[in-house]
Design a protein around this motif. Sequence first.
Motif, PDB file in Angstrom:
ATOM      1  N   TRP A  55     -10.272 -30.114 -23.371  1.00  0.00           N
ATOM      2  CA  TRP A  55      -9.783 -28.926 -22.664  1.00  0.00           C
ATOM      3  C   TRP A  55     -10.665 -27.696 -22.877  1.00  0.00           C
ATOM      4  O   TRP A  55     -10.360 -26.622 -22.373  1.00  0.00           O
ATOM      5  N   GLN A  56     -11.744 -27.827 -23.595  1.00  0.00           N
ATOM      6  CA  GLN A  56     -12.595 -26.688 -23.955  1.00  0.00           C
ATOM      7  C   GLN A  56     -13.083 -25.914 -22.738  1.00  0.00           C
ATOM      8  O   GLN A  56     -13.222 -24.696 -22.796  1.00  0.00           O
ATOM      9  N   TRP A  57     -13.315 -26.571 -21.624  1.00  0.00           N
ATOM     10  CA  TRP A  57     -13.814 -25.894 -20.428  1.00  0.00           C
ATOM     11  C   TRP A  57     -12.882 -24.771 -19.981  1.00  0.00           C
ATOM     12  O   TRP A  57     -13.329 -23.767 -19.444  1.00  0.00           O
ATOM     13  N   VAL A  80     -17.053 -22.888 -14.792  1.00  0.00           N
ATOM     14  CA  VAL A  80     -16.479 -24.220 -15.017  1.00  0.00           C
ATOM     15  C   VAL A  80     -15.731 -24.747 -13.792  1.00  0.00           C
ATOM     16  O   VAL A  80     -14.879 -25.621 -13.912  1.00  0.00           O
ATOM     17  N   SER A  81     -16.064 -24.265 -12.602  1.00  0.00           N
ATOM     18  CA  SER A  81     -15.334 -24.690 -11.404  1.00  0.00           C
ATOM     19  C   SER A  81     -15.488 -26.194 -11.156  1.00  0.00           C
ATOM     20  O   SER A  81     -14.545 -26.841 -10.684  1.00  0.00           O
ATOM     21  N   THR A  82     -16.626 -26.766 -11.486  1.00  0.00           N
ATOM     22  CA  THR A  82     -16.816 -28.205 -11.305  1.00  0.00           C
ATOM     23  C   THR A  82     -15.876 -28.991 -12.219  1.00  0.00           C
ATOM     24  O   THR A  82     -15.211 -29.930 -11.779  1.00  0.00           O
ATOM     25  N   ALA A 135     -12.708 -17.000  -4.164  1.00  0.00           N
ATOM     26  CA  ALA A 135     -13.728 -16.029  -4.590  1.00  0.00           C
ATOM     27  C   ALA A 135     -13.845 -16.030  -6.111  1.00  0.00           C
ATOM     28  O   ALA A 135     -14.950 -15.945  -6.657  1.00  0.00           O
ATOM     29  N   ILE A 136     -12.734 -16.129  -6.788  1.00  0.00           N
ATOM     30  CA  ILE A 136     -12.749 -16.209  -8.258  1.00  0.00           C
ATOM     31  C   ILE A 136     -13.439 -17.498  -8.688  1.00  0.00           C
ATOM     32  O   ILE A 136     -14.281 -17.500  -9.594  1.00  0.00           O
ATOM     33  N   CYS A 137     -13.115 -18.585  -8.032  1.00  0.00           N
ATOM     34  CA  CYS A 137     -13.696 -19.890  -8.377  1.00  0.00           C
ATOM     35  C   CYS A 137     -15.211 -19.922  -8.130  1.00  0.00           C
ATOM     36  O   CYS A 137     -15.939 -20.574  -8.879  1.00  0.00           O
ATOM     37  N   GLY A 163     -10.826 -25.372  -8.860  1.00  0.00           N
ATOM     38  CA  GLY A 163     -12.266 -25.553  -8.667  1.00  0.00           C
ATOM     39  C   GLY A 163     -12.740 -25.111  -7.294  1.00  0.00           C
ATOM     40  O   GLY A 163     -13.723 -25.627  -6.779  1.00  0.00           O
ATOM     41  N   GLY A 164     -12.019 -24.187  -6.694  1.00  0.00           N
ATOM     42  CA  GLY A 164     -12.400 -23.679  -5.380  1.00  0.00           C
ATOM     43  C   GLY A 164     -11.918 -24.513  -4.210  1.00  0.00           C
ATOM     44  O   GLY A 164     -12.233 -24.216  -3.066  1.00  0.00           O
TER      45      GLY A 164
END
Length: 91
Positions: A12-14, A55-57, A48-50, A74-75
Amino acid sequence: MKSTTKPLLDAWQWQMRASCRGLDSAVFFTPHGERGRARKRREEAARAICRSCPVSTACGSFATASGQYYGVWGGRTEAERRVERGVPRPR
């Protein structure tokens, strides 16, 4: 015998680096009855935030792997993930 499982914190670090961390989750999840332009505006604000998120991927991969049906992850919107899964649009 060596364990092949990873410590939970590593998995969960991401999330610690996510641009959405600490933001109101209402930006990412559809309120009851939201439709049309209001929904598009909210989803675009979330996307827009993503877009600027490092870390969106990982977030998008998590949503896919865990079957997240709701929200922008993740957008990608609910509808986009539904298409990726090959699930027909609800009527």
